[in-house]
Design an enzyme around this catalytic site. Structure first.
Site, short mmCIF file in Angstrom:
data_model
loop_
_atom_site.label_atom_id
_atom_site.label_comp_id
_atom_site.label_asym_id
_atom_site.label_seq_id
_atom_site.Cartn_x
_atom_site.Cartn_y
_atom_site.Cartn_z
N SER A 152 82.72 -60.10 -97.05
CA SER A 152 83.86 -59.61 -97.89
C SER A 152 84.93 -58.72 -97.83
O SER A 152 85.54 -58.10 -98.59
CB SER A 152 82.50 -58.97 -98.39
OG SER A 152 81.29 -59.80 -99.18
N GLU A 153 84.22 -57.80 -96.55
CA GLU A 153 85.65 -56.78 -96.24
C GLU A 153 85.96 -56.69 -95.37
O GLU A 153 84.63 -57.26 -94.51
CB GLU A 153 85.39 -55.38 -96.60
CG GLU A 153 85.75 -55.37 -97.92
CD GLU A 153 84.43 -55.05 -99.06
OE1 GLU A 153 84.12 -54.66 -100.25
OE2 GLU A 153 83.00 -54.94 -98.25
N THR A 154 86.86 -56.12 -94.32
CA THR A 154 86.89 -56.36 -92.63
C THR A 154 88.20 -54.95 -92.49
O THR A 154 88.76 -54.42 -93.70
CB THR A 154 88.52 -57.39 -92.85
OG1 THR A 154 87.81 -59.23 -92.45
CG2 THR A 154 89.04 -56.76 -90.81
#
Length: 280
Positions: free
Chosen positions: A47-49
């Site tokens: 979903s996020e980095t």
């Protein structure tokens, strides 16, 4: 030339590994180009980095850039908690005891210890109030595949990412949703419904973001932050409650909300899973 950089992967909003929302953190992000960050985020396909950088604001302890597989976000909640954890665990030195100040595209975000958990102060809403646009309302109803009368409220709860929130009659209605992601294109749509009295959690939450390359986000701090301000303002939630998210994806995320004076804090456990180096 690529170089080895410190890297961690953590599970956010859970004390049980694999039951929250995974976050990849490049601890040594300085010197990376925008496209390198975006490319790595597409590769992780989480979903996020996030990428930790030296702050440019003297009031901040670190700066973070947040990428989804579909692009960069100005703010996000589970990356805030996970990045703060990674900063502290990697030896980061906070200027204030018990509190970290994160710099991101929306400004400064406070993160503090809340017992065994970390919690961030919910940012003010950049856009709020009912969604009056009839076309947007019709799109939300169609994309959720619900009858018009099933939608109790549709409101803006935008604290940076662009969230719109739909309130349904109960948690069971939220869990039963089978969205049409093609019809949902262009929307960042959160959905909330109340659990029966006496349940461990007061609300069930789901977050749909098809444009970001992740049709459904497992556990979403920014959405829960916006929902908390909205629900508390409307008198639909008390000063303290727990929201559940991720059950539809086999997760068991828990978001702990607590209002303390003028601030509403969004808290959760952070569980480290992977520690090493990445060549970027």
């Amino acid at each position: 030339m690529p170089e080895l950089r410190r890297f961690v992967q953590v599970d956010v909003f859970t004390a049980t590994p694999l039951k929250g929302n995974a976050l990849a953190v490049v601890v040594d992000g300085a010197g990376l180009a925008d496209e390198q960050m975006a490319e790595f985020a597409r590769w992780t396909h989480l979903s996020e980095t996030t990428f930790l950088l030296p702050p440019t604001d003297p009031a901040a302890d670190y700066r973070v850039r947040i990428f989804t597989p579909g692009g960069e976000l100005p703010f996000a909640g589970h990356p805030t908690l996970g990045s703060a954890h990674a900063f502290l665990a990697s030896g980061g030195d906070a200027k204030r005891p018990g509190e970290v100040v994160q710099q991101c595209a929306i400004g400064l975000v406070r993160v503090k210890r809340d017992g065994a958990r970390l919690a961030f102060a919910a940012p003010p809403l950049q856009r709020s109030g009912p969604v009056d646009d009839a076309a947007l309302r019709a799109q939300a109803i169609a994309s959720l595949r619900i009858a018009p009368e099933a939608l109790l409220d549709l409101a803006w709860v935008d604290n940076g990412p662009g969230w719109m929130a739909a309130r349904l009659a109960d948690a069971a209605s939220v869990l039963a949703l089978r969205p049409d992601f093609v019809a949902m294109q262009g929307l960042k749509l959160g959905v909330v419904g109340a659990h029966p009295a006496g349940n461990e959690c007061q609300f069930e939450v789901r977050a749909f973001v098809p444009d970001l390359g992740i049709p459904e986000d497992p556990v979403t701090g920014s959405l829960n932050a916006g929902l908390a301000l909205w629900l508390q303002q409307r008198g639909l939630a008390g000063d303290s409650y727990v929201a559940a998210q991720g059950a539809a994806l086999g997760r068991a995320g828990r978001v702990h909300v607590r209002r303390d004076g003028e601030a509403t804090w969004i808290g959760g456990d952070v569980t480290p899973l992977i520690h090493g180096q990445v060549r970027l």
